[in-house]
Write an enzyme that holds these catalytic residues in place. Structure first.
Site, PDB file in Angstrom:
ATOM      1  N   GLY A   1       0.857  -1.181   0.000  1.00  0.00           N
ATOM      2  CA  GLY A   1       0.000   0.000   0.000  1.00  0.00           C
ATOM      3  C   GLY A   1       0.888   1.223   0.000  1.00  0.00           C
ATOM      4  O   GLY A   1       2.073   1.124   0.338  1.00  0.00           O
TER       5      GLY A   1
ATOM      6  N   CYS B   1       5.516  -5.929   1.405  1.00  0.00           N
ATOM      7  CA  CYS B   1       5.782  -4.493   1.465  1.00  0.00           C
ATOM      8  C   CYS B   1       5.120  -3.870   2.699  1.00  0.00           C
ATOM      9  O   CYS B   1       5.492  -4.173   3.820  1.00  0.00           O
ATOM     10  CB  CYS B   1       5.337  -3.832   0.155  1.00  0.00           C
ATOM     11  SG  CYS B   1       5.921  -2.161  -0.026  1.00  0.00           S
ATOM     12  N   TYR B   2       4.079  -3.054   2.491  1.00  0.00           N
ATOM     13  CA  TYR B   2       3.367  -2.500   3.647  1.00  0.00           C
ATOM     14  C   TYR B   2       2.852  -3.634   4.540  1.00  0.00           C
ATOM     15  O   TYR B   2       2.823  -3.510   5.777  1.00  0.00           O
ATOM     16  CB  TYR B   2       2.197  -1.639   3.166  1.00  0.00           C
ATOM     17  CG  TYR B   2       1.455  -0.921   4.269  1.00  0.00           C
ATOM     18  CD1 TYR B   2       1.888   0.321   4.718  1.00  0.00           C
ATOM     19  CD2 TYR B   2       0.323  -1.485   4.862  1.00  0.00           C
ATOM     20  CE1 TYR B   2       1.209   0.971   5.740  1.00  0.00           C
ATOM     21  CE2 TYR B   2      -0.355  -0.840   5.879  1.00  0.00           C
ATOM     22  CZ  TYR B   2       0.090   0.398   6.314  1.00  0.00           C
ATOM     23  OH  TYR B   2      -0.576   1.039   7.315  1.00  0.00           O
TER      24      TYR B   2
ATOM     25  N   VAL C   1     -18.530  -8.901 -23.874  1.00  0.00           N
ATOM     26  CA  VAL C   1     -17.995 -10.125 -23.270  1.00  0.00           C
ATOM     27  C   VAL C   1     -18.800 -10.527 -22.030  1.00  0.00           C
ATOM     28  O   VAL C   1     -19.203 -11.688 -21.889  1.00  0.00           O
ATOM     29  CB  VAL C   1     -16.506  -9.918 -22.856  1.00  0.00           C
ATOM     30  CG1 VAL C   1     -15.924 -11.225 -22.343  1.00  0.00           C
ATOM     31  CG2 VAL C   1     -15.700  -9.385 -24.013  1.00  0.00           C
ATOM     32  N   ASP C   2     -19.045  -9.582 -21.137  1.00  0.00           N
ATOM     33  CA  ASP C   2     -19.642  -9.938 -19.850  1.00  0.00           C
ATOM     34  C   ASP C   2     -21.071 -10.471 -20.015  1.00  0.00           C
ATOM     35  O   ASP C   2     -21.434 -11.494 -19.426  1.00  0.00           O
ATOM     36  CB  ASP C   2     -19.638  -8.732 -18.900  1.00  0.00           C
ATOM     37  CG  ASP C   2     -18.239  -8.183 -18.698  1.00  0.00           C
ATOM     38  OD1 ASP C   2     -17.273  -8.918 -18.964  1.00  0.00           O
ATOM     39  OD2 ASP C   2     -18.100  -7.014 -18.294  1.00  0.00           O
ATOM     40  N   SER C   3     -21.880  -9.770 -20.798  1.00  0.00           N
ATOM     41  CA  SER C   3     -23.268 -10.246 -20.919  1.00  0.00           C
ATOM     42  C   SER C   3     -23.302 -11.543 -21.729  1.00  0.00           C
ATOM     43  O   SER C   3     -24.129 -12.422 -21.464  1.00  0.00           O
ATOM     44  CB  SER C   3     -24.190  -9.182 -21.519  1.00  0.00           C
ATOM     45  OG  SER C   3     -23.905  -8.939 -22.871  1.00  0.00           O
TER      46      SER C   3
ATOM     47  N   HIS D   1       7.995  -7.190  -3.807  1.00  0.00           N
ATOM     48  CA  HIS D   1       6.663  -7.535  -4.325  1.00  0.00           C
ATOM     49  C   HIS D   1       6.710  -8.811  -5.171  1.00  0.00           C
ATOM     50  O   HIS D   1       6.953  -8.736  -6.371  1.00  0.00           O
ATOM     51  CB  HIS D   1       6.138  -6.379  -5.190  1.00  0.00           C
ATOM     52  CG  HIS D   1       5.752  -5.177  -4.414  1.00  0.00           C
ATOM     53  ND1 HIS D   1       4.485  -4.965  -3.952  1.00  0.00           N
ATOM     54  CD2 HIS D   1       6.488  -4.127  -3.995  1.00  0.00           C
ATOM     55  CE1 HIS D   1       4.439  -3.820  -3.283  1.00  0.00           C
ATOM     56  NE2 HIS D   1       5.650  -3.289  -3.295  1.00  0.00           N
TER      57      HIS D   1
ATOM     58  N   GLU E   1       4.277 -10.353  -6.305  1.00  0.00           N
ATOM     59  CA  GLU E   1       3.163 -10.368  -7.264  1.00  0.00           C
ATOM     60  C   GLU E   1       3.513  -9.661  -8.573  1.00  0.00           C
ATOM     61  O   GLU E   1       2.778  -9.764  -9.557  1.00  0.00           O
ATOM     62  CB  GLU E   1       1.910  -9.733  -6.634  1.00  0.00           C
ATOM     63  CG  GLU E   1       1.892  -8.211  -6.529  1.00  0.00           C
ATOM     64  CD  GLU E   1       2.615  -7.663  -5.292  1.00  0.00           C
ATOM     65  OE1 GLU E   1       3.513  -8.358  -4.765  1.00  0.00           O
ATOM     66  OE2 GLU E   1       2.308  -6.531  -4.871  1.00  0.00           O
TER      67      GLU E   1
ATOM     68  N   LYS F   1     -11.756  -9.818 -15.349  1.00  0.00           N
ATOM     69  CA  LYS F   1     -12.064  -9.837 -16.788  1.00  0.00           C
ATOM     70  C   LYS F   1     -11.375 -10.994 -17.513  1.00  0.00           C
ATOM     71  O   LYS F   1     -11.980 -11.652 -18.360  1.00  0.00           O
ATOM     72  CB  LYS F   1     -11.612  -8.504 -17.401  1.00  0.00           C
ATOM     73  CG  LYS F   1     -12.110  -8.254 -18.799  1.00  0.00           C
ATOM     74  CD  LYS F   1     -13.518  -7.735 -18.736  1.00  0.00           C
ATOM     75  CE  LYS F   1     -14.095  -7.431 -20.091  1.00  0.00           C
ATOM     76  NZ  LYS F   1     -15.396  -6.779 -19.951  1.00  0.00           N
TER      77      LYS F   1
END
Ligand code: XMP
Length: 529
Positions: free
Chosen positions: A59, A86-87, A230-232, A173, A175, A374
């Site tokens: 953060g 990190c934080y 895409v989503d619908s 980090h 990630e 997504k």
């Protein structure tokens, strides 16, 4: 409908915008379900959900600043393995009696990590390795029972651990992709330390979601507004897999879709999936609604309001519909305030309120994608058998081509823009495909994220053959981005831009000039209106 938590999951406590999302995605990439919680979630609330592990994110704050994000320290003694980045390392240290201070200089970007002694977390990684750092503060004294397992030239505690209490942390980090062994470290934590299974796979997810939808809906009926996005589309395919013809999709065609789009929706959903589909031809009504309207906000408002009128007019004619399925995805939930409100339920409510139900009309909502990022929605779409061109479709705004026609929308302008836009998409689809074949990465650095044509409300002089022309220009907009919050104009090769230009003036009647928009966002936006 409440999404069921898989039996094993990692709770990511988010100490700053975006940090938690990236970690949650990395964990899911390793096929373990993860969910983001506000950093101040209470130990009781978290324990009630039975997480298998907890990760404390990084953060931007300093642990000693006023108003600094805090956590319930009882989480560190819940008996669940905890990993801080990190934080997350700093707050773990401070909560357990260690100290944090300013380092002599900040450390931003790549750093050489030197391992110190044995480490359960870093086991199997090299003695010297490159990690990604971004900090000014660092742990200066580790809590009792902890040992330092690595340093850098600037940072005396680049990682620390207390394996007996199953507490681990890194100042760097893991990630971030630039951390050489980041993935290996995460794997070590998830599989060796926590003993988790790789259970978050698309097939498992589909089975689980199908069961959940069936259990919720029973023999009742569901309606869904299908946009072709895409989503619908993925929601439709998933809900249809679960309940078959109890689902009806409504496709409101406002006439401002891209060339070939209504046909694709028909082809995929009616022919391939056999979904009951109502195609509402609202083109004429929209054309009247937009006649003479030039203000961008007016256009957006009229289009949006009419959409729900069209949709509910159909929904009310159908008998016995009890549910409305929506393609809300996880970032929508997070960004609409999960962090602020500290809970999912209240967030979902604000989403529900976005739908203007007419007086006396009510449907319960099902949002089966509300826990997916997504890229997971896309993988789900592929696993459900949706075509790649639909799953990899670039973002397209709800108001459609209307906000890419500057000034009044007329049938003539729409016809020009549809043709020009089809050329831009064809050429840049091919360009992206070439990049993908070279790099194997659909999100490679130079891939265009969004690309389209814009029709401005001006004309210019040109010459075609021996004739003077006085016609419209087309603006080509192509951007690189990851989330649309910021974007840069795509540095397309000249031959690609040249081909787009010559094809548009050759193939689209009424256009005699093509220009390329070279403005980043900010200061511009991606769309022109
Ligand atoms: P801007 O123009 O704000 O666009 O930089 C950011 C992203 O959002 C999309 N966009 C919309 N999407 N309804 C949508 O569903 C809208 O009204 C809308 N306006 C912009 C835009 O295409 C870009 O991806």
């Amino acid at each position: 409908m409440q999404t069921q938590m898989p039996q094993q999951f990692v709770a990511v406590l988010d100490f700053g915008a975006q940090y938690g999302q990236l970690i949650a995605r990395r964990v899911r990439d390793l096929h373990v379900y993860s969910e983001i919680f506000p950093c101040d979630v209470s130990a009781d609330e978290l324990a009630a959900k039975h997480p298998s592990a907890v990760i404390l994110s990084g953060g931007p704050a300093s642990v000693y600043a006023d108003d600094t994000p805090d956590m319930d320290e009882r989480i560190l003694s819940m008996g669940v393995p905890v990993l801080g980045f990190c934080y997350g390392q700093q707050i773990m240290a401070v909560k357990l009696g260690g100290k944090v201070g300013h380092t002599q200089k900040g450390e931003y970007g790549p750093a050489k990590l030197h391992r110190q002694g044995d480490s359960v977390l870093l086991d199997g990684t090299p003695q010297e390795q490159t990690v990604w750092m971004s900090h000014r503060d660092a742990v200066s004294q580790v809590p009792e029972g902890f040992r330092v397992t690595s340093t850098t030239d600037t940072c005396p505690v680049a990682s620390m651990e207390c394996p007996e209490r199953r507490l681990f942390s890194t100042q760097f980090h893991p990630e971030v992709r630039h951390t050489e062994c980041g993935k290996a470290i995460l794997e070590r934590f998830l599989f060796n330390i926590c003993g988790l299974q790789k259970s978050w796979t698309m097939d498992n997810i589909i089975d689980q979601k199908v069961d959940e939808i069936r259990a919720e809906v029973g023999d009742r009926k569901v309606i869904l507004a299908l946009s072709g996005g895409v989503d619908s589309s993925v929601t439709a395919a998933l809900v249809h897999r679960a309940i078959g013809d109890q689902l009806t999709c409504v496709f409101v065609n406002h006439g401002m879709l891209r060339k070939g789009e209504p046909e694709m929706v028909e082809e995929v959903f009616r022919k391939q999936f056999n979904v009951p589909l109502i195609h509402v031809h609202a083109e004429e009504r929209y054309a009247q609604l937009l006649a003479g309207v030039t203000d961008p906000e007016q256009k957006r408002r009229r289009i949006g309001t009419q959409f729900w009128k069209e949709f509910f007019a159909v929904a009310q004619q159908l008998d016995g519909i009890e549910y409305l399925a929506q393609g809300t995805i996880y970032p929508d939930i997070i960004e609409s305030g999960a962090r602020k409100t500290g809970g999912k339920a209240s967030t979902i409510k604000s989403h529900h309120n976005l739908i203007p139900f007419p007086e006396g009309v009510h449907f319960d909502l099902i949002e089966p994608l509300d826990h997916f990022f997504k890229d997971e929605v896309r993988q789900l779409g592929i696993a459900l058998g949706l075509p790649a061109k639909l799953v990899w479709r670039q973002p397209f705004p709800g108001p459609g081509l209307a906000i890419r026609i500057i000034g009044e929308v007329t049938p003539q302008k729409l016809a020009i823009l549809k043709e020009a836009d089809a050329v831009v998409r064809e050429e840049l689809d091919a360009y992206n495909q070439r990049l993908y074949e070279q790099t194997g990465d659909r999100n490679s650095e130079h891939a265009c994220w969004q690309y389209f044509a814009v029709l401005p409300d001006i004309k210019s002089v040109g010459v075609m053959g021996d004739e003077r022309t006085y016609q419209r220009p087309i603006i080509v907009r192509a951007v690189e981005s990851t989330d649309a919050m910021t974007a840069d104009w795509a540095k397309l090769p000249y031959d690609v831009i040249g081909k787009i230009s010559s094809r548009i003036v050759d193939e689209v009647d009424g256009v005699n000039r093509v220009v390329y928009d070279v403005t980043p966002k900010p200061p511009a936006t991606i769309e022109w209106e």
